[in-house]
Design an enzyme around this catalytic site. Structure first.
Site, mmCIF file in Angstrom:
data_model
loop_
_atom_site.group_PDB
_atom_site.id
_atom_site.type_symbol
_atom_site.label_atom_id
_atom_site.label_comp_id
_atom_site.label_asym_id
_atom_site.label_seq_id
_atom_site.Cartn_x
_atom_site.Cartn_y
_atom_site.Cartn_z
ATOM 1 C CG HIS A 63 -4.685 2.859 2.358
ATOM 2 N ND1 HIS A 63 -3.742 1.884 2.127
ATOM 3 C CD2 HIS A 63 -5.309 3.032 1.173
ATOM 4 C CE1 HIS A 63 -3.788 1.499 0.871
ATOM 5 N NE2 HIS A 63 -4.747 2.187 0.252
ATOM 6 C CG ASP A 65 -8.260 3.005 -2.067
ATOM 7 O OD1 ASP A 65 -7.225 3.090 -1.381
ATOM 8 O OD2 ASP A 65 -8.440 2.115 -2.924
ATOM 9 C CG HIS A 119 -6.882 -1.647 0.688
ATOM 10 N ND1 HIS A 119 -7.978 -0.814 0.803
ATOM 11 C CD2 HIS A 119 -6.063 -1.043 -0.189
ATOM 12 C CE1 HIS A 119 -7.826 0.233 0.008
ATOM 13 N NE2 HIS A 119 -6.667 0.124 -0.601
ATOM 14 N NE ARG A 129 1.593 -6.765 -4.861
ATOM 15 C CZ ARG A 129 0.724 -5.781 -4.723
ATOM 16 N NH1 ARG A 129 1.138 -4.564 -4.403
ATOM 17 N NH2 ARG A 129 -0.563 -5.998 -4.915
HETATM 18 C C1 OGA Z 1 -3.533 2.001 -3.419
HETATM 19 C C2 OGA Z 1 -3.502 0.566 -3.061
HETATM 20 C C3 OGA Z 1 -2.758 -1.664 -3.478
HETATM 21 C C4 OGA Z 1 -1.729 -2.410 -4.250
HETATM 22 O O1 OGA Z 1 -2.763 2.387 -4.330
HETATM 23 O O2 OGA Z 1 -4.322 2.755 -2.806
HETATM 24 O O3 OGA Z 1 -4.180 0.194 -2.135
HETATM 25 O O4 OGA Z 1 -1.871 -3.631 -4.334
HETATM 26 N N1 OGA Z 1 -2.734 -0.274 -3.759
HETATM 27 O O5 OGA Z 1 -0.768 -1.797 -4.737
HETATM 28 NI NI NI Z 2 -5.604 1.662 -1.559
#
Ligand code: OGA
Ligand code: NI
Length: 183
Positions: A63, A65, A119, A129
């Site tokens: 996605h 942001d 990402h 995690r």
């Molecule tokens: C998000 C995201 C990445 C992560 O919350 O939009 O991309 O490493 N998180 O959790």
């Molecule tokens: Ni994100």
């Protein structure tokens, strides 16, 4: 969490200002349009999950942001990946570093000069995690105008953008994002 949010919120505003100046816009646009009450902090917990080869089970689906800037802290487990030149790269955890992502609104505002990076988070079969992400967002009525000639995107409000993303996710199962607003 309050301390973290306060610190990264100052950082996000400062970075947005520097990036705007870098584009030749002496701008307090972000400070004026992004007060703490529209920005938010997302705390992510990814439970251990088996990795299925070639499957599309992700901690977080690919996605971009939907904000101006995201400031992310990830723990030492790893799993965040981003696209560069059509390939996925792991973002190596570094306890002394925060990750700064350009979001869709900054891409639109900068008329495509800055790119909202795609990402995702891959699963880890053994360890859980944690990550914390701060999203620099404007007011719902803030209108995002592309600063550049000719503009690549039409003007839209943050409210309209969020609604469109939500509708697309509901109807199509995924976000379309900025391409919907191309002129
Ligand atoms: C998000 C995201 C990445 C992560 O919350 O939009 O991309 O490493 N998180 O959790
Ligand atoms: Ni994100």
């Amino acid at each position: 969490m309050e301390q973290f949010a306060g610190t990264v919120s100052d950082l996000a505003n400062k970075l947005a200002e520097i990036l705007a100046e870098d584009l030749g816009h002496k701008s307090d646009y972000f400070k004026e349009n992004c007060l703490a009450n529209t920005c938010y902090l997302r705390m992510n917990r990814y439970p251990p999950c088996p990795m299925f080869p070639n499957s599309n089970v992700f901690g977080l689906m690919p996605h971009t942001d939907s904000d101006f800037l995201t400031i992310l802290y990830q723990d030492d487990v790893g799993g965040l990946q981003l696209v560069r030149d059509g390939q996925w790269f792991a973002v190596k955890p570094n306890p002394d570093a925060l990750i700064v992502n350009i979001g869709d609104l900054f891409q639109a505002w900068s008329n495509g000069v800055y790119k909202s990076v795609e990402h995702r988070v891959v699963t880890n079969p053994r360890v859980e995690r944690f990550s914390s992400a701060y999203f620099l967002c404007p007011f719902h009525d803030t209108v995002i105008k592309s600063c550049g000639q000719p503009p690549v995107y039409r003007n839209f409000s943050f409210r309209e953008y969020r609604q469109q993303v939500q509708d697309d996710v509901q109807k199509l199962g995924q976000k379309v994002g900025l391409p919907r607003f191309l002129l």
